[in-house]
Design an enzyme around this catalytic site. Structure first.
Site, PDB file in Angstrom:
ATOM      1  N   GLY A  71       7.595  29.158   6.203  1.00 20.03           N
ATOM      2  CA  GLY A  71       7.977  30.219   5.274  1.00 20.03           C
ATOM      3  C   GLY A  71       6.768  31.067   4.918  1.00 20.03           C
ATOM      4  N   THR A  72       5.635  30.420   4.753  1.00 20.96           N
ATOM      5  CA  THR A  72       4.405  31.135   4.396  1.00 20.96           C
ATOM      6  C   THR A  72       4.028  32.139   5.484  1.00 20.96           C
ATOM      7  OG1 THR A  72       3.607  29.231   3.145  1.00 20.96           O
ATOM      8  CG2 THR A  72       1.953  30.835   3.840  1.00 20.96           C
ATOM      9  N   ASN A 151      11.812  29.489  -6.804  1.00 21.80           N
ATOM     10  CA  ASN A 151      11.585  28.078  -6.524  1.00 21.80           C
ATOM     11  C   ASN A 151      11.328  27.234  -7.762  1.00 21.80           C
ATOM     12  OD1 ASN A 151       9.286  29.962  -6.059  1.00 21.80           O
ATOM     13  ND2 ASN A 151       8.099  28.075  -6.126  1.00 21.80           N
ATOM     14  N   GLN A 179      14.221  29.385  -0.590  1.00 20.49           N
ATOM     15  CA  GLN A 179      15.014  28.463  -1.425  1.00 20.49           C
ATOM     16  C   GLN A 179      16.519  28.684  -1.279  1.00 20.49           C
ATOM     17  OE1 GLN A 179      14.083  25.844  -3.305  1.00 20.49           O
ATOM     18  NE2 GLN A 179      11.899  26.111  -2.964  1.00 20.49           N
ATOM     19  N   ALA A 200      12.514  25.654   7.658  1.00 24.12           N
ATOM     20  CA  ALA A 200      13.402  24.525   7.974  1.00 24.12           C
ATOM     21  C   ALA A 200      13.251  23.352   7.009  1.00 24.12           C
ATOM     22  CB  ALA A 200      13.135  24.057   9.407  1.00 24.12           C
ATOM     23  N   HIS A 201      12.023  23.130   6.512  1.00 28.71           N
ATOM     24  CA  HIS A 201      11.826  21.893   5.734  1.00 28.71           C
ATOM     25  C   HIS A 201      12.397  21.950   4.314  1.00 28.71           C
ATOM     26  CE1 HIS A 201       8.398  22.677   2.878  1.00 28.71           C
ATOM     27  NE2 HIS A 201       8.138  23.669   3.722  1.00 28.71           N
ATOM     28  N   THR A 244       3.536  29.272  22.348  1.00 34.44           N
ATOM     29  CA  THR A 244       4.645  28.531  22.948  1.00 34.44           C
ATOM     30  C   THR A 244       5.586  28.022  21.864  1.00 34.44           C
ATOM     31  OG1 THR A 244       3.135  27.868  24.686  1.00 34.44           O
ATOM     32  CG2 THR A 244       5.179  26.588  24.482  1.00 34.44           C
ATOM     33  N   CYS A 332       2.910  23.985  -5.150  1.00 34.57           N
ATOM     34  CA  CYS A 332       1.748  24.705  -4.657  1.00 34.57           C
ATOM     35  C   CYS A 332       0.735  24.949  -5.765  1.00 34.57           C
ATOM     36  CB  CYS A 332       2.175  26.030  -4.046  1.00 34.57           C
ATOM     37  SG  CYS A 332       3.548  25.811  -2.922  1.00 34.57           S
TER      38      CYS A 332
HETATM   39  C1  LIG Z   1       8.353  26.535  -0.031  1.00 27.20           C
HETATM   40  C2  LIG Z   1       8.402  28.003  -0.231  1.00 27.20           C
HETATM   41  C3  LIG Z   1       7.651  28.873   0.586  1.00 27.20           C
HETATM   42  C4  LIG Z   1       6.700  28.360   1.620  1.00 27.20           C
HETATM   43  O1  LIG Z   1       7.358  27.794   2.723  1.00 27.20           O
HETATM   44  P1  LIG Z   1       6.521  26.860   3.732  1.00 27.20           P
HETATM   45  O2  LIG Z   1       7.449  26.626   4.877  1.00 27.20           O
HETATM   46  O3  LIG Z   1       6.210  25.605   2.974  1.00 27.20           O
HETATM   47  O4  LIG Z   1       5.301  27.602   4.115  1.00 27.20           O
HETATM   48  C5  LIG Z   1       7.764  30.224   0.375  1.00 27.20           C
HETATM   49  N1  LIG Z   1       8.589  30.716  -0.573  1.00 27.20           N
HETATM   50  C6  LIG Z   1       9.336  29.929  -1.359  1.00 27.20           C
HETATM   51  C7  LIG Z   1      10.245  30.539  -2.376  1.00 27.20           C
HETATM   52  C8  LIG Z   1       9.269  28.548  -1.227  1.00 27.20           C
HETATM   53  O5  LIG Z   1      10.002  27.767  -2.016  1.00 27.20           O
END
Ligand SMILES: *Cc1c(COP(=O)(O)O)cnc(C)c1O
Length: 396
Positions: A71-72, A151, A179, A200-201, A244, A332
């Site tokens: 996500g980052t 979040n 989220q 995904a996580h 890749t 974070c």
């Molecule tokens: C967790 C989160 C991210 C970061 O995602 P990662 O896959 O951990 O880098 C970004 N934005 C929000 C709102 C999140 O909750």
């Protein structure tokens, strides 16, 4: 002892059905999706099938999904990529004051490079004001980036209205939906979203796999037309994201999406019930305690409570000793002593922000987890308050 994990907003356990898919592909689909031979072609088929499955959850075109590492990364690519591609058009970007650091910090970096940033304030619930947004737009505005759902406090922003405003002004609209993705219905066309980040996580998939939705014009009209890649390298992912592809991880992401799609409606209802049960019971059982965020316009799994006279950190550590995993807010920022910028933005004083507890429910929680929490939390709060140096203020 069974551990009751209530920190699903930080990350989710991987669904066993997803693990099975990942394992199969780790073993069988080891090819490089760019290779021309049979093994590579097989990997490419899995990659493109996964892209199709995932795009359908957003009602997006398959080719508009770019796989990333997180996500980052997606947030960075959206913000910096759009800024770099459009700097001749303008250097003004609008975000909210409650964005995740993955959006906020790239914006701060752009500010150092001479871009103009507007951080829209939010009200006591965490909503941006649409009139504020309209008034802030200038001829130099190139991007509006407002998160889908927060979040920390779970607030769901008025995304459709923001999308309409962006469209009316011919400005690109990015939303950090990490989220919300798979937890709320999202249709990028109906909502006028141009760019969207997901991971995904946060959805019972593997860590290290993310996506950026990039509305088709950007790709069809040529790479870097309105969003430049972050890295230089090979031509993977339509030239937007070299390296890749992580095919097993992406196939796992697709499985996670398939499950989310199937179970979303019931899951929202199920989690909303447990959420409201916990909120009502805690507010009833514990004095000097309040809910942060909106009572109903929040993610079905999000609870954020403020407790007077105690520190969120002590609460989290005491809960952990009882086998309950919670958070003070955002994982974070839990390493820093700075109060949460989200709680400050909704009007809490720093000492109030330090007394916050985030409980985030997920697929593997049930009512018995709620009852276990409700049994353990009140005596912990009482014990911590009895020792608290702040307690004197309470008695005055
Ligand atoms: C967790 C989160 C991210 C970061 O995602 P990662 O896959 O951990 O880098 C970004 N934005 C929000 C709102 C999140 O909750």
């Amino acid at each position: 002892m069974n551990y009751v994990y209530l920190d699903n907003a930080a990350t989710t356990p991987v669904d066993p059905r997803v693990i099975e898919v990942i394992n199969t592909h780790l073993k069988e689909t080891y090819g490089n999706a760019s290779s021309l031979h049979n093994i590579g072609e097989k990997a490419n088929r899995v990659l493109e099938q996964s892209r199709a499955t995932i795009s359908s959850l957003l009602n997006a075109e398959k080719d508009d999904i770019i796989f990333t590492s997180s996500g980052t990364e997606s947030d960075n690519m959206a913000i910096k990529g759009v800024a770099r591609a459009n700097k001749k058009r303008g250097k003004h970007i609008i975000i909210s004051s409650i964005e995740h650091h993955a959006v906020e910090n790239p914006c701060k970096e752009l500010e150092n490079q001479g871009y103009n940033l507007t951080y829209l304030p939010v009200d006591e619930f965490g909503f941006i004001d649409l009139e504020d947004l309209k008034e802030t737009i200038t001829d130099n505005t190139i991007l509006i980036s407002i998160m889908f759902a927060n979040n920390e406090i779970g607030t769901i922003e008025p995304i459709k209205e923001i999308g309409e405003i962006a469209k009316d002004h011919n400005i690109l609209f990015h939303t950090d939906a990490v989220q919300a993705f798979g937890k709320l219905p999202i249709d990028v066309n109906d909502l006028n979203i141009d760019l969207l980040s997901a991971s995904a996580h946060k959805l019972y998939g593997p860590k290290g796999v993310g996506l950026l939705y990039l509305r088709n014009e950007g790709i069809k009209k040529g790479v870097g037309k309105y969003c430049k890649p972050l890295m230089e390298g090979g031509g993977h992912e339509r030239g937007m994201r070299p390296s890749t592809e992580n095919v097993p991880g992406i196939a796992g992401f697709a499985k996670a999406v398939e499950i989310a799609k199937m179970e979303m409606t019931q899951e929202i209802e199920r989690l909303t019930n447990i959420r409201d049960y916990i909120i009502n019971q805690v507010l009833k059982k514990i004095d000097d305690c309040y809910l942060n965020g909106h009572p109903s316009k929040r993610l079905s799994g999000n609870i954020n409570l403020g407790f007077k006279y105690i520190e969120g950190e002590s609460l989290v550590l005491s809960l952990d000793m009882e086998g309950i995993g919670a958070s003070t807010g955002s994982a974070c920022s839990s390493q820093s002593l700075e109060p949460s910028h989200v709680l400050i933005a909704i009007g809490l004083k720093p000492e109030e922000a330090h007394g916050s507890l985030r409980l985030s429910l997920g697929r593997f929680n049930d009512k018995s987890d709620a009852n276990y929490l409700l049994e353990k939390l009140p005596p912990i709060v009482k014990r911590l308050r009895d020792m608290s140096p702040l307690k004197g203020e309470k008695d005055d």
